[in-house]
Write an enzyme that holds these catalytic residues in place. Structure first.
Site, PDB file in Angstrom:
ATOM      1  N   GLU A 210      -5.739   2.151  -6.499  1.00  0.00           N
ATOM      2  CA  GLU A 210      -5.891   3.216  -5.523  1.00  0.00           C
ATOM      3  C   GLU A 210      -7.247   3.908  -5.542  1.00  0.00           C
ATOM      4  OE1 GLU A 210      -1.590   5.022  -4.918  1.00  0.00           O
ATOM      5  OE2 GLU A 210      -1.811   3.888  -6.765  1.00  0.00           O
TER       6      GLU A 210
ATOM      7  N   GLY B 208       1.182  -0.115 -12.160  1.00  0.00           N
ATOM      8  CA  GLY B 208       1.801  -1.410 -12.408  1.00  0.00           C
ATOM      9  C   GLY B 208       1.331  -2.060 -13.690  1.00  0.00           C
TER      10      GLY B 208
ATOM     11  N   PHE C 252       0.834  -1.209   0.000  1.00  0.00           N
ATOM     12  CA  PHE C 252       0.000   0.000   0.000  1.00  0.00           C
ATOM     13  C   PHE C 252       0.864   1.252   0.000  1.00  0.00           C
ATOM     14  CE2 PHE C 252      -1.991  -3.463   2.440  1.00  0.00           C
ATOM     15  CZ  PHE C 252      -2.888  -3.864   1.476  1.00  0.00           C
TER      16      PHE C 252
END
Lengths: 322, 676, 162
Positions: B639, B492, B224
């Site tokens: 997120e 990512g 995180f």
């Protein structure tokens, strides 16, 4: 963790015989091992009492005797506890997690230490951990600490849920020790901090809790209710164990104990006295709550516990009365 | 298709950093500063060195050599200055964990303490304007005249919100296992969100060529953001391994994580909004006050959402930072957008009430044509679609806006809405594809911290190659693989997927091997505003007796490009929303003003949501076609789920209870005592 | 100190430091890395194993005190190649992300399914309640999951629950 010796006791008498200064009894370990890892508890010697044959729950007339090594799970799941002492079953089930309840013993549950952040941190002062070092919680982090019975030395709270129910039920704690056997009635096991907050209870060195005996359940319905911001697996902000016996709208008997508010499971005797013999009305419940909470000396960040405890007492009594 | 590593994870065979079997392993345990500011006068390690099994004590008494480039929190023992309580000031290496920990407790550190300051306020004389805010955004921006806009407005609000110190608390504590091989190469198994960047940082810290360091992180137990940068334990493990000539393992304790692995800065945010009689914004000002340490500057980009969200003729966003004697804050899930959107979306709700408008309609009305801060066109923007879909599913039309009037016994009931946004970016990465015994081997130094990266890259490769997923083997989590961006910033999959996609295309030219480096392609990306959007709807129950708040329903509707795997995406969304629920109602680390440092450094007192807190949570999405993103048409989803959740819950609490809590978390104390 | 315990059906005799937790014994000495260290204080549940058939936090158990106990870790849930139904359900319902809490969730669920009696959310204390989603959530609240896989965990367990 400091190095220590480990031995298993063969009997309660053997445990007491093995006791010498620096010894601690190991039950389920859920708090003691936690505190040893933090460096808060530094025993030289552990005497393991978790295997002693103190794990029975036995009926004795209208009383119930619970061995000190009974695991929390087994207490809450016991048919007689569920039916006759629902307040106690609920209090136990409100505490910790399934895993911890499987490990923790009844004796150990009663002897839990406070979760005050200063107590748990050996790099900071704390009168309970290091007498005379000071209580930074009074000026600092006390949001979940005591509003009743605290002192200038300590504002810690007792963390147990079960003990709150036992205080309301008037349970008796059976103890054996170097000075022989004795019985301590709840809520008298725990003590207020005064200027010796290092002592949580009236137990003497070497004392071992062997059983908790419940008197006949109080007449009337009973409740345990716990308030916390996380829905589970959290210590109480405030909790209440209460029973109310009414006849024709008049309070015949009443038991109220609060958790999360004091160094002890707080038996609200003022509130009880205010209620017994009077009419069971909303006004009477509020007056009783306020009589009890007149004693409160909140700090800036735990002042919310006063209205919370008041609301909880009133609402719980209303629920029991209906 | 289920997660590729599902079987090893449910059988307990997945290997995390501290779990690699290494012959002759030893254990390091850090000693932390007990003062918040000062100088180390002396470290007395004699008693510790005499303890059973102790191999070495490291400290600034004999600073282990690091390169001059070693910086910030990683420059362990290079200075005698103490910057915050909890900083690592020494470490013990021993044959067992028990021995190392026991010896660490008797290392005596003598300090010359100095007065410390750990208190963030808007009046702090040390507040300054950082040059940029993370990860390089301008600190202050604006256009138009905010004062004039407010003066001309029919409705204005001027409100301040505060958020506490928050800790990432991944379930796997930060851990590293390091050794130096016979050729002097440094091997580090690290709990890391990026093997490539981790290797580069460690190499720089030790003054080694990059190929003399290998970082492996095949499975990572959450991060995180807190494992996005190399943390001190990795440097300590490598340093200690050099010192004792044996492999060294170090797993930080949960308590230690609170001090040395980053956290979200507390924020104080002032919002001034104005709207005309129709509800159109006339001005939006968002100023954020935050802290960093004296070790490093980390300036969270908290006020950036105003640059993206709503059209306004006058906009000002600004950040002010103060360097305190505190640990260094860092990335925590959606840095910037998460705390910033809590404040902005709470303020929008307040504006809606002040203007007598529906909060959904207010947002729809102010949906901009182009990105407000930059004037750039959006590659795609479906905030309005998300709001409409959420409103439909939440039966919003029938909502009575009146606060504090719905009751079920003790419980007051309310609903709230907030928008979400998160940038959709990608960064250069490399990948290689090779044929191997009828299968296809894809290699890239990507990281799977629980996102499902391994699985989604397998799907991308299989689809691009036109083969079945079970013919594709994806290898990640090792810096010896082709360089890749880290798992962070919701970049990512977009970054690695682009590289894997191109490598697979390249492979198809000869069917033997394919290579890709997306640096050039990404450099040529058009200048567009690329963001995911969403709308969060919450229903809460507020107990009038106890002040307890329970979330009875949470719905997120997201528009995040092409969703490549519905199962993985849903898990990401609901995971983010759950963390947002924690932020709204329970998460808070207490800063100890008297002694410095943090209190409640454990999971019994820092509450993250438990299973019982999350009864009814839905995440859905609108499929978007956006060709301006990457070959997959995807936007990051790691997120956005946390963004807006706390505001939606806070807005619902207002609707239920009738009073506004502007200070997170919304605890029973603040419900029972409105001025608490 | 010398102790002997049964671990996943195999008798293991080990000489342990009294300070060593059962968790560290399993992870550092017996190469069983399934039980995870998440907090080391009984506050997260990642270390959950079955001790004499009951779920427990192995971080809070001293290894010396476990002499003679039967321990089952997540590595012992499957029957050879055949996954335990809970393991299969966790995969099928994506009941984990990072996977670090997963072994503890699985052992906890396996223990929970055999646990008698009511929970904190049971209405009627006298009856053994059905394992509704609300019951599962409460009973599994000793296992924290920071990735937030809770709804999927509940679905997976509900599928296996009797």
């Amino acid at each position: 963790m400091k190095q220590f010796e480990y031995a298993r006791a063969a009997s309660p008498a053997d445990a007491v015989r093995r006791f010498e200064p620096g010894t601690m009894y190991l039950g389920g370990g859920t708090n003691l091992v936690d505190l040893m890892r933090l460096g808060v508890a530094q025993p030289d010697r552990l005497v393991d009492v978790s295997h002693l044959p103190l794990d029975a729950i036995e009926q004795d007339g209208d009383r119930l005797r619970i061995g000190a090594a009974v695991r929390n799970t087994d207490l809450a799941a016991h048919p007689l506890v569920r039916v006759r002492y629902p307040m106690l079953a609920r209090a136990v089930l409100a505490g910790a997690s399934g895993q911890v309840r499987n490990m923790a013993t009844i004796g150990g549950n009663l002897l839990q230490r406070t979760r005050c952040g200063y107590y748990q941190d050996v790099t900071r002062p704390c009168n309970k951990r290091r007498p005379g070092s000071g209580c930074p919680a009074i000026e600092g982090d006390h949001g979940n600490l005591a509003i009743l019975g605290a002192s200038d030395s300590c504002v810690a709270t007792h963390p147990s849920d079960m003990a709150v129910a036992l205080a309301a039920l008037g349970a008796e704690v059976h103890v054996t020790g170097p000075g022989g056997d004795r019985v301590i009635p709840m809520p008298g096991l725990h003590r207020l901090p005064g200027d010796t907050p290092e002592r949580d209870t009236v137990l003497e060195p070497g004392d071992l809790i062997t059983a908790v005996e419940l008197p006949a359940p109080p007449p009337g319905p009973s409740i345990y209710r716990k308030v916390r911001e996380r829905a589970s697996f959290a210590f109480a902000l405030v909790s209440i164990a209460a029973a109310l016996d009414l006849r024709d709208g008049v309070v015949r008997d009443c038991r109220i104990a609060l958790g999360g508010v004091a160094h002890v499971p707080w038996r609200a005797e003022r509130a009880e006295q205010a209620l017994i013999g009077g009419q069971a009305t909303g006004e009477a419940f509020l007056a009783a709550a306020e009589a009890e909470l007149e004693l409160a000396r909140p700090l800036p960040r735990n002042a919310f516990k006063v209205p919370l405890a008041r609301n909880l007492i009133v609402r719980t009594l209303e629920e029991l009365a209906s | 298709m289920n997660r590729i590593e599902g079987r090893v994870k449910v059988t307990g065979l997945a290997t995390y950093a501290a779990e690699y079997p290494v012959e002759g392993v030893t254990y390091a345990y850090p000693v932390q500063s007990q003062v918040a500011k000062g100088r180390i006068a002396r470290v007395d390690d004699r008693e510790a060195l005499a303890m059973p099994g102790v191999l070495a004590v490291l400290s600034s008494e004999r600073p282990p050599e690091l390169a001059p480039e070693a910086e910030g929190e990683l420059a362990l023992f290079q200075s005698r200055e103490v910057a915050y309580r909890g900083q690592i000031v020494a470490a013990v290496v021993a044959d067992t964990y028990e021995n190392a920990r026991a010896a660490a407790a008797v290392v005596r550190v003598e300090y010359q303490p100095q007065a410390h300051d750990v208190h963030l306020s808007t009046e702090h004389p040390g507040l300054y304007r950082p040059k940029t805010v993370n990860p390089g955004f301008p600190t202050d921006t604006g256009h138009g005249d905010v004062e004039a806009g407010l003066a001309a407005a029919a409705t204005t609000i001027d409100v301040t919100y505060t958020t506490p110190v928050l800790h990432n608390n991944p379930m796997e504590p930060h851990a590293s296992l390091a050794y130096w091989d016979d050729l002097g190469r440094l091997m580090v198994y690290d709990a890391s969100q990026g093997a490539t960047s981790g290797r580069d940082i460690i190499a720089r810290t030790f003054g080694l060529p990059r190929d003399a360091v290998r970082v492996v992180a095949r499975h990572v137990g959450g991060g995180f953001g807190s494992k996005g940068t190399t943390r001190p334990q990795a440097v300590l493990a490598a340093m200690a391994a050099r010192e004792v000539g044996r492999p060294v393992k170090i797993a930080l304790t949960r308590h230690q994580m609170y001090d040395v692995t980053g956290y979200r800065t507390p924020t104080i945010q002032r919002l001034r909004l104005g709207a005309d009689a129709d509800g159109r914004l006339t001005a939006l000002e968002h100023v954020a006050y935050e802290q960093s340490s004296t070790v490093e500057e980390f300036a969270e980009q908290t006020a950036v959402p105003g640059r993206v969200m709503y059209g306004t003729p006058a906009l000002r966003t600004a950040h002010r930072l103060v360097r305190l004697d505190v640990a260094t804050p860092s990335w925590m899930r959606a840095p910037g957008e998460c705390p910033g959107m809590y404040a902005l979306e709470s303020a929008m709700d307040e504006l809606a009430y002040a203007a007598g408008l529906d909060p959904v309609e207010l947002r729809v009305l102010n949906d901009p044509e182009t990105e407000p801060g930059s004037g750039r066109p959006f590659s795609s923007r479906n905030l309005v679609g998300c709001l409409r879909e959420g409103a439909r599913r939440f039966d919003w039309e029938r909502r009575d806006p009146q606060p504090g009037v719905r009751r079920d016994g003790e419980w007051l009931i309310g609903t709230g809405v907030a928008a979400s946004t998160y940038p959709a970016r990608r960064m250069p990465s490399k990948a290689v594809v090779a044929a191997q015994d009828g299968e296809f081997l894809v290699q890239i130094a990507a990281a799977d911290i629980g996102t499902g990266a391994r699985t989604v890259l397998t799907k991308i490769a299989a689809e691009t190659l036109g083969v079945a997923p079970d013919q594709v083997h994806v290898e990640i989590g090792d810096s010896d693989l082709p360089d890749a961006f880290l798992a962070g910033g919701s970049m990512g999959t977009a970054s690695w997927g682009s590289a894997v996609f191109r490598a697979c295309e390249d492979f198809q030219r000869d069917g033997k091997e394919g290579h890709a480096d997306t640096a050039e392609e990404i450099a040529k990306d058009a200048e567009l505003a690329r963001h995911a959007f969403g709308a969060q709807f919450a229903e809460v129950r507020v107990n009038a007796v106890t002040g307890e708040v329970r979330v009875s329903r949470l719905l997120g509707v997201f528009a995040a490009g092409h969703i490549m795997d519905a199962t993985l995406a849903r898990s990401q969304f609901i995971g983010g929303m759950t963390m947002g629920l924690g932020m709204a109602l329970m998460e808070e680390t207490y800063t100890d003003e008297e002694f410095g440092g943090f209190l409640r450094r454990d999971l019994a007192q820092y509450h993250i949501p438990a299973n019982a807190d999350v009864p009814n949570l839905e995440a859905v999405w609108l499929e978007e076609e956006d060709e301006e993103l990457n070959p997959m048409g995807s936007k990051g989803i790691g997120e956005i789920g946390i963004v807006g959740t706390a505001a939606a819950i806070g807005n619902a609490v207002f609707h239920a209870a009738g009073h506004r809590v502007r200070d997170l978390p919304i605890t029973p104390a603040k419900i029972l005592m409105p001025r608490f | 100190m010398d102790i002997t315990l049964q671990v996943n059906g195999v008798s293991r005799a080990v000489d342990v430091d009294p300070r060593m937790s059962l968790l560290d014994l399993l992870r550092e000495r017996l190469a069983l890395i399934g039980p995870k260290k998440g907090c080391d204080h009984g506050q997260c549940g990642a270390c959950t194993v079955l001790i004499d058939g009951r779920r427990a936090n192995s971080c809070l158990a001293l290894a010396v005190a476990m002499d003679g106990s039967e321990i089952v870790t997540v590595e012992g849930l499957a029957e050879g190649e055949a996954l335990h139904p809970l393991q299969a359900a966790f995969i099928e319902h994506d009941a984990f992300q990072c996977g670090y809490c997963t072994p503890g969730q699985l052992c906890s669920a396996a223990g929970m399914l055999g646990e008698p009696g009511p929970s904190a959310v049971t209405e009627d204390l006298r009856a053994d309640p059905e394992l509704t989603p609300a019951e599962i959530r409460e009973r599994m609240s000793g296992n924290l999951c920071r990735c937030g896989a809770y709804p999927n965990i509940v679905t997976a367990i509900a599928e296996v629950a009797p």
